[in-house]
Scaffold this motif. Structure first.
Motif, PDB file in Angstrom:
ATOM      1  N   ALA A  90     -16.045  -8.367  18.076  1.00  0.00           N
ATOM      2  CA  ALA A  90     -15.121  -9.010  19.021  1.00  0.00           C
ATOM      3  C   ALA A  90     -13.916  -9.585  18.286  1.00  0.00           C
ATOM      4  N   ALA A  91     -14.197 -10.203  17.101  1.00  0.00           N
ATOM      5  CA  ALA A  91     -13.096 -10.806  16.336  1.00  0.00           C
ATOM      6  C   ALA A  91     -12.120  -9.720  15.877  1.00  0.00           C
ATOM      7  N   LEU A  92     -12.660  -8.597  15.416  1.00  0.00           N
ATOM      8  CA  LEU A  92     -11.796  -7.498  14.979  1.00  0.00           C
ATOM      9  C   LEU A  92     -10.970  -6.969  16.139  1.00  0.00           C
ATOM     10  N   CYS A  93     -11.622  -6.921  17.279  1.00  0.00           N
ATOM     11  CA  CYS A  93     -10.947  -6.417  18.470  1.00  0.00           C
ATOM     12  C   CYS A  93      -9.765  -7.319  18.829  1.00  0.00           C
ATOM     13  N   GLN A  94     -10.008  -8.645  18.769  1.00  0.00           N
ATOM     14  CA  GLN A  94      -8.934  -9.610  19.058  1.00  0.00           C
ATOM     15  C   GLN A  94      -7.756  -9.383  18.122  1.00  0.00           C
TER      16      GLN A  94
ATOM     17  N   GLY B 274      -4.361   0.010  25.847  1.00  0.00           N
ATOM     18  CA  GLY B 274      -5.183   0.957  26.589  1.00  0.00           C
ATOM     19  C   GLY B 274      -6.382   1.472  25.832  1.00  0.00           C
ATOM     20  N   ARG B 275      -6.181   1.816  24.542  1.00  0.00           N
ATOM     21  CA  ARG B 275      -7.272   2.448  23.817  1.00  0.00           C
ATOM     22  C   ARG B 275      -8.425   1.462  23.590  1.00  0.00           C
ATOM     23  N   ILE B 276      -8.054   0.226  23.253  1.00  0.00           N
ATOM     24  CA  ILE B 276      -9.089  -0.787  22.998  1.00  0.00           C
ATOM     25  C   ILE B 276      -9.851  -1.052  24.290  1.00  0.00           C
ATOM     26  N   VAL B 277      -9.088  -1.199  25.360  1.00  0.00           N
ATOM     27  CA  VAL B 277      -9.712  -1.465  26.657  1.00  0.00           C
ATOM     28  C   VAL B 277     -10.645  -0.310  27.031  1.00  0.00           C
TER      29      VAL B 277
ATOM     30  N   GLN C  92     -15.271  -9.551  26.193  1.00  0.00           N
ATOM     31  CA  GLN C  92     -14.262  -9.003  25.271  1.00  0.00           C
ATOM     32  C   GLN C  92     -13.197  -8.241  26.046  1.00  0.00           C
ATOM     33  N   LEU C  93     -13.687  -7.456  26.990  1.00  0.00           N
ATOM     34  CA  LEU C  93     -12.784  -6.628  27.783  1.00  0.00           C
ATOM     35  C   LEU C  93     -11.824  -7.510  28.573  1.00  0.00           C
TER      36      LEU C  93
END
Ligand code: ADP
Ligand code: MG
Length: 621
Positions: free
Chosen positions: A395-399, A345-348, A525-526
């Motif tokens: 984006a990579a960190l997010c993944q 949830g938080r990342i999204v 990304q989302l």
């Protein structure tokens, strides 16, 4: 304040507007963006000449004439029902000028029921689905505030009701009728009865204009500490007196309505400032006094603003959009998709926030048109390359973060399964110890009131070992996550700085192109993060509420089970007091238990070697 979500609904053109020759000037651009066009373009009027022709507004959700009642309900309210059952408060406001669809959204019609009926239906349904452990009692009250006077709509009387603030600052309506209800039909019947009592007068804008603020309060009391409250509020129209050609009494009402809406606006404004930096004056109107808890307290708040699409309603629409925009800006963090219980949830939410930021800039950026040839200098190209690289890194960190969260959730759930075995064993051993059945030495020895003498079966030993290993793994994962989150934040800041640098050196057309690109990138990304969340949910945790795994986020006593073995034997009375409250329940189809702490349990006791350090099963609001 937990943050206000703001949605915007544009109703269909009315027959009267079409007859007056009105044209549609408000449009929904996508699920979050609304555009309002000034009908006075090319006007000789100097006041309008300097205004840009179109203005865009970004909300958490935007609806138009094609949106159904179900869509509006799902996007704004449905996600809050579970939190009410777990003891949180939620408030839904319908705001906007008279005749723009507030009552339609809240009450609807028989064939197209509105938010009230749908929310109540889901509330009772959710209560039915709860185990008997969480028995709930539902009660409701319904009042209107008309000309700064509070009237009980369930038990009409010429006397007005007064507000009273207790020593803890909780505002109550003294003497209001609170009826208990056991089904949706019953509540709806009461609601209908109350509506017939509502002060309604025809104005030029609407034949049955509601001249009062109507507040429906539904309280769900569970056993123990839980008490969640849902407030559904149909505000009176926010139009200017001039438009509705109101005179005399109508004009006076208008002044009162404006006073409470103005007071509401001022509270919203003050609440948007950093905590403590501005005085929030709730005392200016009955409405704001009554809503004090919802606005300033721990409550989920949703405002659904309503406008007409017609050119004849331009001024009202513009001021409504501005007001709603102000309400939206008070949120400390951008949280969209109220319904999503995504494990990430938080990342999204973060990504959605970025998209909203870019969209806002994109739509508010002025430029001479999008189709001109664009020329870039070499320095600009280099800077843009840097920015894109930074975005890719982000984006990579997010993944990575999403993956890690997935692993952490699996670990928590596995730990919870082992914990359930341990807790069951602990109870059984205690019972055996008490009854003297569990040990070869017979009842006399077992009366020593210790369960550590009961030999543990292999499955319990294995569960204990696995639990300890998982708790350690979880600790490591938490550290990795913290580090990754730090890097993610740094990367985000770096991207923002580059973005600003690029914008400083670009023309408006170049900026628009870049912003559109960034928007697209973040949307990808989302999408990716949501897909991962989805596949995680598909992978067995579909019915597992996010709040239920929260206790396992907080293993603050990692070696608790081990300590438990070493602890001093406790006397039977104390042990009973400590152990029995830990009821393992498993709501829904999820595999893990939620350990619930009952009234009277103290955190101090937990540190003395209980298996699980649970938190109150009240969902975080
Ligand atoms: P308000 O409560 O804001 O004064 P109403 O809810 O009474 O406005 O709406 C005014 C009229 O417009 C009503 O006849 C209502 O049925 C109609 N209406 C409003 N919104 C919609 C909608 N989304 N779809 C269809 N009709 C609508
Ligand atoms: Mg109305």
């Amino acid at each position: 304040m937990a943050g206000m979500q703001v949605a915007l609904r544009i109703r269909p053109m009315s027959v009267a507007e079409l007859q007056r020759g009105a044209r549609p000037i408000a449009h929904r651009l996508d699920e979050q963006v609304v555009v309002l066009r000034d009908p006075m373009q090319n006007s000789d009027n100097v006041l309008h000449a300097s205004r840009s022709r179109e203005k865009s507004y970004v909300f958490d959700a935007a609806f138009d004439s094609t949106s159904t009642q179900e869509t509006v309900y799902r996007a704004t309210t449905r996600g809050l029902i579970a939190s009410i059952i777990s003891g949180c408060n939620a408030t839904i406001f319908a705001y906007g000028p008279t005749g723009c669809g507030k009552t339609y959204t809240m009450l609807g019609t028989n064939s197209e029921p509105g938010i009230c009926a749908r929310a109540l239906g889901d509330l009772f349904h959710a209560i039915e689905e709860c185990s008997s452990d969480a028995e709930h009692e539902v009660s409701m009250s319904y009042l209107e505030i008309y000309n700064e006077v509070i009237r009980d709509l369930l038990s009409p009387s010429p006397h007005s009701l007064q507000l009273w603030e207790d020593s803890r600052g909780t505002v109550r309506v003294v003497g209001i009728t609170e009826l208990s209800a056991s089904s949706t039909e019953e509540v709806l019947r009461l609601l209908l009865r109350g509506n017939q009592q509502r002060t309604q007068e025809p104005t030029a804008a609407n034949h049955t204009s509601s001249r009062s603020h109507a507040v429906l309060q539904v309280t769900a009391r569970g056993r123990g500490l839980r008490c969640g409250r849902l407030q559904l509020i149909d505000l009176a129209g926010s139009e200017r007196a001039a438009w509705t050609r109101n005179r005399g009494q109508r004009m006076k009402e208008g002044a009162h309505i404006n006073r409470s809406l103005l007071a509401l606006g001022n509270c919203i404004k003050a609440l948007s400032k950093p905590a403590g930096s501005a005085h929030v004056n709730y005392r200016d109107s009955k409405l704001t006094r009554l809503l004090k808890d919802s606005l300033g307290g721990n409550s989920h708040t949703v405002m659904i603003a309503h406008i007409s699409p017609a050119s004849t309603a331009f001024e009202e629409s513009r001021s409504t959009l501005t007001y709603a925009q102000l309400a939206k800006s008070i949120r400390p963090t951008v949280k969209h998709n109220l319904l999503s219980s995504s494990p990430h949830g938080r990342i999204v939410a973060n990504l959605r926030g970025d998209i909203q930021h870019f969209k806002h800039q994109l739509y508010t950026a002025t430029g001479p048109g999008k189709h001109r040839a664009i020329h870039y200098t070499q320095a600009q190209v280099q800077l843009q390359d840097k920015l894109l690289n930074a975005c890719h890194e982000q984006a990579a960190l997010c993944q990575h973060l999403v993956q890690l969260e997935g692993t952490a959730l699996h670990t928590q759930l596995a730990a919870a399964r082992h914990l359930r075995i341990l807790t069951r064993w602990k109870r059984r051993a205690w019972r055996w110890g008490k009854e003297g059945q569990g040990k070869p030495g017979g009842p006399s020895e077992s009366r020593r009131n210790t369960d550590t003498d009961v030999p543990e079966p292999a499955s319990v030993i294995a569960a204990r070992e696995s639990f300890m290993a998982l708790v350690e793994k979880q600790g490591r994962l938490q550290e990795q996550k913290a580090e990754l989150e730090r890097r993610f934040q740094q990367s985000q800041q770096h991207t923002r700085r580059l973005e600003e640098a690029v914008q400083r050196r670009s023309s408006s057309v170049q900026q628009q192109e870049l912003l559109a690109l960034l928007c697209r990138l973040h949307q990808l990304q989302l999408h990716n993060a949501e897909l991962r969340s989805h596949s995680l949910l598909q992978g067995g945790f579909r019915h597992f509420p996010a709040t239920a795994v929260q206790p396992f986020n907080q293993h603050r006593a990692p070696r608790a089970a081990e300590l438990e073995e070493r602890e001093e034997p406790l006397d039977a009375k104390r042990r009973k007091k400590q152990l029995l409250p830990f009821e393992v329940s498993n709501h829904g189809a999820g595999p893990a238990p939620t350990a619930q702490l009952r009234r009277g349990d103290r955190p101090k006791d937990l540190q003395q070697g209980q298996v699980e350090p649970p938190v109150l099963s009240r969902a975080p609001c």
